[in-house]
Write a protein that holds these residues in place. Structure first.
Motif, short mmCIF file in Angstrom:
data_model
loop_
_atom_site.label_atom_id
_atom_site.label_comp_id
_atom_site.label_asym_id
_atom_site.label_seq_id
_atom_site.Cartn_x
_atom_site.Cartn_y
_atom_site.Cartn_z
N ALA A 1 51.82 -7.84 34.01
CA ALA A 1 50.69 -8.66 33.27
C ALA A 1 50.61 -9.81 33.95
O ALA A 1 49.66 -10.75 33.69
CB ALA A 1 51.11 -8.87 31.85
N GLY A 2 51.32 -10.06 35.25
CA GLY A 2 51.17 -11.27 35.96
C GLY A 2 52.00 -12.43 35.58
O GLY A 2 51.63 -13.68 35.83
N HIS A 3 52.93 -12.15 34.94
CA HIS A 3 53.90 -13.15 34.45
C HIS A 3 55.17 -13.36 35.33
O HIS A 3 55.46 -12.20 35.80
CB HIS A 3 54.29 -13.22 33.03
CG HIS A 3 53.02 -13.09 32.01
ND1 HIS A 3 52.18 -13.90 31.99
CD2 HIS A 3 52.68 -11.79 31.17
CE1 HIS A 3 51.42 -13.78 31.09
NE2 HIS A 3 51.41 -12.58 30.79
N GLU A 4 55.79 -14.35 35.31
CA GLU A 4 57.15 -14.71 35.84
C GLU A 4 58.24 -14.24 34.71
O GLU A 4 58.25 -14.97 33.52
CB GLU A 4 57.46 -16.07 36.42
CG GLU A 4 58.35 -16.09 37.27
CD GLU A 4 58.38 -17.68 37.78
OE1 GLU A 4 59.58 -18.35 37.74
OE2 GLU A 4 57.31 -18.16 38.29
N ILE A 5 59.16 -13.29 34.78
CA ILE A 5 60.14 -12.99 33.84
C ILE A 5 61.25 -12.60 34.21
O ILE A 5 61.59 -12.16 35.39
CB ILE A 5 59.28 -11.63 33.01
CG1 ILE A 5 60.25 -11.37 31.93
CG2 ILE A 5 59.18 -10.42 34.11
CD1 ILE A 5 59.57 -10.17 31.09
N ALA A 6 62.33 -12.92 33.72
CA ALA A 6 63.77 -12.70 34.01
C ALA A 6 64.67 -12.53 32.71
O ALA A 6 64.34 -13.16 31.64
CB ALA A 6 64.37 -14.06 34.60
N ILE A 7 65.15 -11.35 32.72
CA ILE A 7 65.71 -10.78 31.29
C ILE A 7 67.30 -10.77 31.52
O ILE A 7 67.51 -9.95 32.71
CB ILE A 7 65.25 -9.46 30.91
CG1 ILE A 7 64.07 -9.36 30.78
CG2 ILE A 7 65.98 -8.98 29.67
CD1 ILE A 7 63.44 -10.33 29.68
N GLU A 8 68.00 -11.23 30.88
CA GLU A 8 69.59 -11.23 30.78
C GLU A 8 70.17 -10.12 29.87
O GLU A 8 69.57 -9.70 28.86
CB GLU A 8 70.24 -12.42 30.28
CG GLU A 8 71.68 -12.65 30.01
CD GLU A 8 72.06 -14.13 29.45
OE1 GLU A 8 71.93 -14.96 30.16
OE2 GLU A 8 72.75 -14.01 28.40
N THR A 9 71.32 -9.32 30.61
CA THR A 9 71.38 -8.31 29.75
C THR A 9 73.17 -8.71 29.29
O THR A 9 73.81 -9.24 30.10
CB THR A 9 71.69 -6.89 30.64
OG1 THR A 9 72.46 -7.16 31.67
CG2 THR A 9 70.19 -6.44 30.96
N GLN A 10 73.12 -8.25 28.06
CA GLN A 10 74.61 -8.58 27.48
C GLN A 10 75.01 -7.05 26.94
O GLN A 10 74.83 -6.71 25.83
CB GLN A 10 74.44 -9.44 26.16
CG GLN A 10 74.30 -10.84 26.70
CD GLN A 10 74.38 -11.87 25.70
OE1 GLN A 10 74.54 -11.64 24.59
NE2 GLN A 10 73.93 -13.14 25.94
#
Length: 107
Positions: free
Chosen positions: A30-39
């Motif tokens: 979708a053209g976004h900057e994204i960062a996902i942390e995992t726990q």
């Protein structure tokens, strides 16, 4: 739009990482900057920096359990969903994040 988030399922194995991958792919598409942390069962991975959190427009919590360090996101616009939503409908989830931000900007 800059998106950060956390993925954490009850078992901390499969859904945590699937949710992360699906959200990141949908966000980038979708053209976004994204960062996902995992726990997960092996602890926190891809830990978000305070700068990433500060610069984020919105936070997505795809979690079935309590998130460690949730206070880091204090004052941020947060969308909370079960991991199942991130796994099954990641594109809809990103669209929802866009809509939430549009509503915030319209106010």
């Amino acid at each position: 739009m800059k998106i950060v988030g956390v993925a954490a399922c009850t078992v901390g194995i499969a859904h945590t990482y699937i949710a992360q991958e699906k959200m990141e792919n949908a966000g980038k598409k979708a053209g976004h900057e994204i960062a996902i942390e995992t726990q997960g069962t092996i602890g926190t991975e891809n830990e978000l920096s305070s700068q990433q959190i500060q610069e984020a427009d919105i936070v997505i919590m795809a979690a079935d359990v309590k998130i460690a360090g949730r206070e880091r996101f204090e004052g941020k616009r947060i969308i909370q969903v079960p991991t199942e939503v991130a796994v099954k409908s990641p594109n809809k989830l990103i669209k929802k994040a866009e809509e939430v931000l549009k509503q915030k900007q319209a106010q």
